[in-house]
Design an enzyme around this catalytic site. Sequence first.
Site, PDB file in Angstrom:
ATOM      1  N   LYS A   1     -33.387   2.416  14.782  1.00 20.27           N
ATOM      2  CA  LYS A   1     -34.531   2.952  15.676  1.00 20.27           C
ATOM      3  C   LYS A   1     -35.749   1.823  15.822  1.00 20.27           C
ATOM      4  CE  LYS A   1     -33.465   7.648  14.964  1.00 20.27           C
ATOM      5  NZ  LYS A   1     -33.693   9.092  14.954  1.00 20.27           N
TER       6      LYS A   1
ATOM      7  N   LYS B   1     -22.898   6.952  18.990  1.00 19.56           N
ATOM      8  CA  LYS B   1     -23.031   8.449  18.461  1.00 19.56           C
ATOM      9  C   LYS B   1     -23.684   9.226  19.697  1.00 19.56           C
ATOM     10  CE  LYS B   1     -26.868   9.511  15.871  1.00 19.56           C
ATOM     11  NZ  LYS B   1     -27.738  10.557  15.215  1.00 19.56           N
TER      12      LYS B   1
ATOM     13  N   LYS C   1     -30.108  12.364  20.902  1.00 19.97           N
ATOM     14  CA  LYS C   1     -31.239  12.786  21.765  1.00 19.97           C
ATOM     15  C   LYS C   1     -31.917  12.032  22.506  1.00 19.97           C
ATOM     16  CE  LYS C   1     -32.595  16.099  17.818  1.00 19.97           C
ATOM     17  NZ  LYS C   1     -33.239  16.051  16.953  1.00 19.97           N
TER      18      LYS C   1
HETATM   19  N1  AQP Z   1     -23.694  12.814  16.845  1.00 18.97           N
HETATM   20  C1  AQP Z   1     -23.844  13.772  15.979  1.00 18.97           C
HETATM   21  N2  AQP Z   1     -22.747  14.202  15.495  1.00 18.97           N
HETATM   22  C2  AQP Z   1     -22.874  14.650  14.478  1.00 18.97           C
HETATM   23  N3  AQP Z   1     -24.065  15.313  13.673  1.00 18.97           N
HETATM   24  C3  AQP Z   1     -25.210  14.886  14.041  1.00 18.97           C
HETATM   25  N4  AQP Z   1     -26.671  14.961  13.838  1.00 18.97           N
HETATM   26  C4  AQP Z   1     -27.119  14.252  14.706  1.00 18.97           C
HETATM   27  N5  AQP Z   1     -26.356  13.647  15.654  1.00 18.97           N
HETATM   28  C5  AQP Z   1     -25.128  13.981  15.310  1.00 18.97           C
HETATM   29  C6  AQP Z   1     -27.073  15.596  12.764  1.00 18.97           C
HETATM   30  O1  AQP Z   1     -27.920  16.600  13.376  1.00 18.97           O
HETATM   31  C7  AQP Z   1     -28.607  16.873  12.211  1.00 18.97           C
HETATM   32  C8  AQP Z   1     -30.353  17.191  12.879  1.00 18.97           C
HETATM   33  O2  AQP Z   1     -30.428  15.505  13.371  1.00 18.97           O
HETATM   34  P1  AQP Z   1     -31.998  15.212  13.477  1.00 18.97           P
HETATM   35  O3  AQP Z   1     -32.500  16.185  14.489  1.00 18.97           O
HETATM   36  O4  AQP Z   1     -32.638  15.002  12.200  1.00 18.97           O
HETATM   37  O5  AQP Z   1     -31.963  13.880  13.909  1.00 18.97           O
HETATM   38  P2  AQP Z   1     -31.117  12.444  14.484  1.00 18.97           P
HETATM   39  O6  AQP Z   1     -29.918  12.346  13.537  1.00 18.97           O
HETATM   40  O7  AQP Z   1     -31.866  11.321  14.625  1.00 18.97           O
HETATM   41  O8  AQP Z   1     -30.347  13.042  15.877  1.00 18.97           O
HETATM   42  P3  AQP Z   1     -30.071  12.058  17.142  1.00 18.97           P
HETATM   43  O9  AQP Z   1     -29.799  12.955  18.077  1.00 18.97           O
HETATM   44  O10 AQP Z   1     -29.342  11.026  16.735  1.00 18.97           O
HETATM   45  O11 AQP Z   1     -31.769  11.696  17.459  1.00 18.97           O
HETATM   46  P4  AQP Z   1     -32.122  10.141  17.894  1.00 18.97           P
HETATM   47  O12 AQP Z   1     -31.715  10.082  19.430  1.00 18.97           O
HETATM   48  O13 AQP Z   1     -33.676  10.483  17.919  1.00 18.97           O
HETATM   49  O14 AQP Z   1     -31.772   9.273  16.924  1.00 18.97           O
HETATM   50  C9  AQP Z   1     -28.696  16.084  11.124  1.00 18.97           C
HETATM   51  O15 AQP Z   1     -27.793  16.369  10.027  1.00 18.97           O
HETATM   52  C10 AQP Z   1     -27.813  14.882  11.804  1.00 18.97           C
HETATM   53  O16 AQP Z   1     -26.642  14.427  10.798  1.00 18.97           O
END
Ligand code: AQP
Length: 346
Positions: free
Chosen positions: A115, A207, A210
């Site tokens: 990040k 992955k 968001k």
């Molecule tokens: N691609 C994924 N597959 C399975 N599980 C996922 N999670 C996130 N992406 C995937 C799970 O969703 C929960 C909440 O995630 P979060 O909102 O805390 O943040 P994150 O993991 O940072 O989500 P993103 O989409 O990956 O955001 P960015 O783009 O900001 O990095 C968690 O249980 C996570 O494991």
Amino acid sequence: MPAFKELVFSGVQPTGNLHLGNYLGAIKRFVTMQAQYDCLYCVVDLHAITVWQDPAELTRQIREVTAAFLAAGIDPARSVVFNQSQVPQHAELAWIFNCVARLGWLNRMTQFKEKAGKDRENASVGLYDYPVLMAADILAYRATHVPVGEDQKQHLELTRDIAQKFNNDFAGAIAEQGHGEAFFPTTEPLIGGPAARVMSLRDGTKKMSKSDPSDYSRINLTDDADGIAQKVRKAKTDAEPLPSETAGLEKRPEADNLVGIFAALNDVSREDVLRDYGGAQFSAFKGALVDLAVAKLGPIGAEMQRLVADPGHIDAVLANGAARAEAIAAPNIAAVKDIVGFARRR
Ligand code: AQP
């Protein structure tokens, strides 16, 4: 290790574009856990501000994630649904854990490296400290089980390390004050199923996320039927038909991802999907996936829209959840302060 009351905790960041990965890796599993456990589900807004958030947009997103929880089937009368910033014990315990966690542990966290990227010097201290706050979120409730996607595995390991070091560092006070051998449990990560890591629709090695600049990389929970259909049809694939055995998905990340998504949406295994679709061309399989995704996600998106139109109701759910969450966390943190040796206000 003493027996701890079984309790589930998990959180989702209100940072926009809740997607199929968040749903299948986390929220859908939160719903099923309610049958077996007492659960706390948190909108982790303190985590969200580790990167800049527009204040008005943050408020909107907190309500939208709460709406997603409810629309997916989390029952706020049964489970505790709240936002992190309303329960001060999270931040309080995070400070104490900052003094337990070691710099070397945090330096190994891969999510910070991803990040922060190349502009590390400019990342917030909060982004670096994110996993310590996550440990505090979980352990403020002495939660025993945490359902998360695979990307959170390393953070869960850090939570266990922090719990263990706290238990060791303060073993004398913990025993003297009647808590037995350990104050914090060794939390079990619940990671699994066919969608523990949902990948981007544009690149099966990345992955679904968001923050991916391409909206075609993900299916958002708020996408309508046409949007879902377009994204699935445009999803990257290879030229071969689907294999009949899971071994045939190796080295085919896009095929593996679509089969995993189908399996998770339909509550079956990859093997079951390939039994039905082995030998099929992607055009036919994608058609079936569109129908399934629209059938499963359409009602959730529609219910989210209905719920966000009534922010008063959502705010009331969050206020009620925060009071219930604080009732669990406050005595735990009071005990932690006694263990650490802080003088109490009497
Ligand atoms: N691609 C994924 N597959 C399975 N599980 C996922 N999670 C996130 N992406 C995937 C799970 O969703 C929960 C909440 O995630 P979060 O909102 O805390 O943040 P994150 O993991 O940072 O989500 P993103 O989409 O990956 O955001 P960015 O783009 O900001 O990095 C968690 O249980 C996570 O494991």
